[in-house]
Design an enzyme around this catalytic site. Sequence first.
Site, PDB file in Angstrom:
ATOM      1  N   ARG A  60       0.765  -1.028  -0.122  1.00 46.48           N
ATOM      2  CA  ARG A  60       0.250  -0.008  -0.223  1.00 46.48           C
ATOM      3  C   ARG A  60       1.292   1.233   0.131  1.00 46.48           C
ATOM      4  NH1 ARG A  60      -4.583   0.524   1.603  1.00 46.48           N
ATOM      5  NH2 ARG A  60      -4.442  -1.847   2.834  1.00 46.48           N
ATOM      6  N   SER A  74     -11.921   6.185  16.913  1.00 48.30           N
ATOM      7  CA  SER A  74     -12.280   4.024  16.796  1.00 48.30           C
ATOM      8  C   SER A  74     -11.240   3.343  18.459  1.00 48.30           C
ATOM      9  CB  SER A  74     -12.997   3.469  16.428  1.00 48.30           C
ATOM     10  OG  SER A  74     -13.273   1.945  16.237  1.00 48.30           O
ATOM     11  N   GLU A 100      -1.006  -2.293   8.912  1.00 50.28           N
ATOM     12  CA  GLU A 100      -0.078  -0.737   9.120  1.00 50.28           C
ATOM     13  C   GLU A 100      -1.064  -0.091   9.906  1.00 50.28           C
ATOM     14  OE1 GLU A 100       2.644   2.095   6.842  1.00 50.28           O
ATOM     15  OE2 GLU A 100       2.239  -0.212   5.996  1.00 50.28           O
TER      16      GLU A 100
END
Length: 303
Positions: A60, A74, A100
């Site tokens: 990514r 959260s 990650e």
Amino acid sequence: MSTGAKRAALGKGLEALLPSKKPAAEPVAPPPPAPSVTVIEGKPKEIPVEAIERNPYQTRTRFDETALAELSASIAELGVAQPILVRSLPGGKFQLIAGERRWLASQRAGKTTVPAIIKEVSNEQAMEITIVENLQRADLNPMEQAKAYQRLSSEFGLTQEQMAKRTGKDRASVANFLRLLKLPESVQARVEVGEISFGHARSLLALEDSQLIEKAALKVVQMGMSVRATETFVQNQLNPERKLGKVETVEEPPIDPNVKEAQTKLQRTLGLKVRIEDKNGKGRVVIEYANVDDFDRLLEALA
């Protein structure tokens, strides 16, 4: 292969790469051990976030800042629901294998530790697990997926059939993603940021010539062409004498900047062409998909 069968296959690749869980009664300490961490494969343990290093094999390249902020909020409220996966390094350090986003969000949330499962794997195993785990996610953009498959091919010598089995995808889907790497770099960049969807990119590849593809990609973006309109436009470029139909050239009314920004964010997140039709705060969101794989990715993202 049916859609249900494909969904059932998802997740098998990562499990096949991980060593079998060992009995939790026998702790195994890495050389040298972390100051306050007992290493037990298969059981999550709290380890310091500053003792974790980023994975150099991470596929990514982009993280959605809004989604990362939401995850951070959260975690600050409820903690990390799913442990990250790491391997031990010399000097009491650890290297990320998977998770990650949770690690980054934990740092932003001010957490000093994060739950992690520690696996003793080689460099090659760590790289393959990371790539396959990322490919099984729904929110990688098409270019990230294409480059991940390329690494599995070049660095591990996997065939398209083997890559399909490891990731739970079908071979044709793997082949289509790899074809994206034939696009000019400027067009790859447009796909990566969501200006052009996977379906648009596949249509443009039929032009073959790099300059023609770049010009066509620019036109697709400027005119907001749908995938179907792009296919027609490409066919007209390839066979002008057949006059397969003209692409509508009437300029659309200007899009509100806020609507355009929301549209771009959705495209980047879903990796699909998104059109928001807004009129005085009312309207609809149109998401285009080119095949069953696109549709599956859309369902997974919305779920």
